[in-house]
Design a protein around this motif. Structure first.
Motif, mmCIF file in Angstrom:
data_model
loop_
_atom_site.group_PDB
_atom_site.id
_atom_site.type_symbol
_atom_site.label_atom_id
_atom_site.label_comp_id
_atom_site.label_asym_id
_atom_site.label_seq_id
_atom_site.Cartn_x
_atom_site.Cartn_y
_atom_site.Cartn_z
ATOM 1 N N LEU A 1 15.654 2.635 -34.230
ATOM 2 C CA LEU A 1 14.483 1.801 -34.497
ATOM 3 C C LEU A 1 13.829 2.297 -35.775
ATOM 4 O O LEU A 1 13.646 3.501 -35.958
ATOM 5 N N LYS A 2 13.486 1.354 -36.630
ATOM 6 C CA LYS A 2 12.810 1.727 -37.871
ATOM 7 C C LYS A 2 11.310 1.563 -37.672
ATOM 8 O O LYS A 2 10.821 0.482 -37.372
ATOM 9 N N LYS A 3 10.592 2.661 -37.811
ATOM 10 C CA LYS A 3 9.128 2.657 -37.750
ATOM 11 C C LYS A 3 8.605 2.685 -39.179
ATOM 12 O O LYS A 3 9.366 2.624 -40.138
ATOM 13 N N VAL A 4 7.314 2.803 -39.342
ATOM 14 C CA VAL A 4 6.709 2.768 -40.674
ATOM 15 C C VAL A 4 7.129 3.981 -41.508
ATOM 16 O O VAL A 4 7.547 3.843 -42.656
ATOM 17 N N THR A 5 7.066 5.161 -40.932
ATOM 18 C CA THR A 5 7.338 6.375 -41.714
ATOM 19 C C THR A 5 8.572 7.147 -41.241
ATOM 20 O O THR A 5 8.893 8.184 -41.813
ATOM 21 N N TYR A 6 9.254 6.675 -40.205
ATOM 22 C CA TYR A 6 10.410 7.402 -39.693
ATOM 23 C C TYR A 6 11.340 6.461 -38.939
ATOM 24 O O TYR A 6 10.983 5.336 -38.593
ATOM 25 N N TYR A 7 12.553 6.962 -38.726
ATOM 26 C CA TYR A 7 13.513 6.285 -37.861
ATOM 27 C C TYR A 7 13.509 6.989 -36.511
ATOM 28 O O TYR A 7 13.501 8.216 -36.443
ATOM 29 N N GLU A 8 13.552 6.212 -35.445
ATOM 30 C CA GLU A 8 13.648 6.773 -34.111
ATOM 31 C C GLU A 8 15.063 6.512 -33.602
ATOM 32 O O GLU A 8 15.471 5.368 -33.450
ATOM 33 N N ILE A 9 15.801 7.580 -33.361
ATOM 34 C CA ILE A 9 17.205 7.469 -32.956
ATOM 35 C C ILE A 9 17.371 8.072 -31.566
ATOM 36 O O ILE A 9 16.958 9.200 -31.319
ATOM 37 N N SER A 10 17.991 7.306 -30.691
ATOM 38 C CA SER A 10 18.316 7.782 -29.347
ATOM 39 C C SER A 10 19.839 7.768 -29.222
ATOM 40 O O SER A 10 20.484 6.768 -29.524
ATOM 41 N N ILE A 11 20.394 8.905 -28.785
ATOM 42 C CA ILE A 11 21.848 9.031 -28.737
ATOM 43 C C ILE A 11 22.262 9.800 -27.483
ATOM 44 O O ILE A 11 21.580 10.729 -27.069
ATOM 45 N N LYS A 12 23.369 9.361 -26.882
ATOM 46 C CA LYS A 12 23.928 10.044 -25.706
ATOM 47 C C LYS A 12 25.421 10.240 -25.951
ATOM 48 O O LYS A 12 26.135 9.290 -26.257
ATOM 49 N N VAL A 13 25.888 11.493 -25.800
ATOM 50 C CA VAL A 13 27.276 11.829 -26.103
ATOM 51 C C VAL A 13 27.977 12.314 -24.838
ATOM 52 O O VAL A 13 27.469 13.170 -24.118
ATOM 53 N N SER A 14 29.143 11.763 -24.586
ATOM 54 C CA SER A 14 30.024 12.162 -23.477
ATOM 55 C C SER A 14 29.334 12.155 -22.119
ATOM 56 O O SER A 14 29.700 12.938 -21.232
ATOM 57 N N ASN A 15 28.357 11.322 -21.933
ATOM 58 C CA ASN A 15 27.592 11.215 -20.683
ATOM 59 C C ASN A 15 27.025 12.559 -20.232
ATOM 60 O O ASN A 15 26.796 12.773 -19.044
ATOM 61 N N LYS A 16 26.828 13.485 -21.169
ATOM 62 C CA LYS A 16 26.327 14.804 -20.810
ATOM 63 C C LYS A 16 25.048 15.164 -21.540
ATOM 64 O O LYS A 16 24.153 15.751 -20.954
#
Length: 114
Positions: A90-105
């Motif tokens: 998600l692109k916010k005004v001053t930063y990007y918000e990134i949510s990530i999940k790897v290998s279901n762990k």
């Protein structure tokens, strides 16, 4: 009588020793498996940390440069990270918000300044 008592002591000693050895072997196996799992999780965390550092260094137009297809995260059509189960940016005004999940762990949420 004395010989039979000594024989009983030897049998009990062997029985107790066998129980201790079996439990030690089982505990060692469990400890090895737990350490192996923890090692894999820590390697995943290191991969995520290096990905985060890379994205912080290359933070221009992340939303356009990052793409997620077939459990693989791409940066400008180059593979950045594999075995990704979930990805959202998600692109916010001053930063990007990134949510990530790897290998279901391992699941992490990052804020990367623009």
């Amino acid at each position: 009588m004395r010989n039979s008592f000594t024989l009983l002591e030897v049998i009990l000693s062997i029985l107790i020793s066998a129980i201790v050895i079996i439990n030690t072997a089982y505990f060692s196996k469990e400890l090895f498996q737990t350490n192996k799992d923890m090692q894999n999780i820590e390697i995943l965390k290191l991969d995520l940390l290096s990905t985060k550092i890379f994205l912080q260094k290359n933070n221009k137009d992340l939303k356009e440069k990052l793409s997620f297809k077939n459990n693989t995260l791409y940066f400008d059509k180059n593979i950045l990270l594999q075995n990704v189960n979930e990805f959202a940016i998600l692109k916010k005004v001053t930063y990007y918000e990134i949510s990530i999940k790897v290998s279901n762990k391992v699941k992490q949420k990052w804020n990367i300044s623009i």
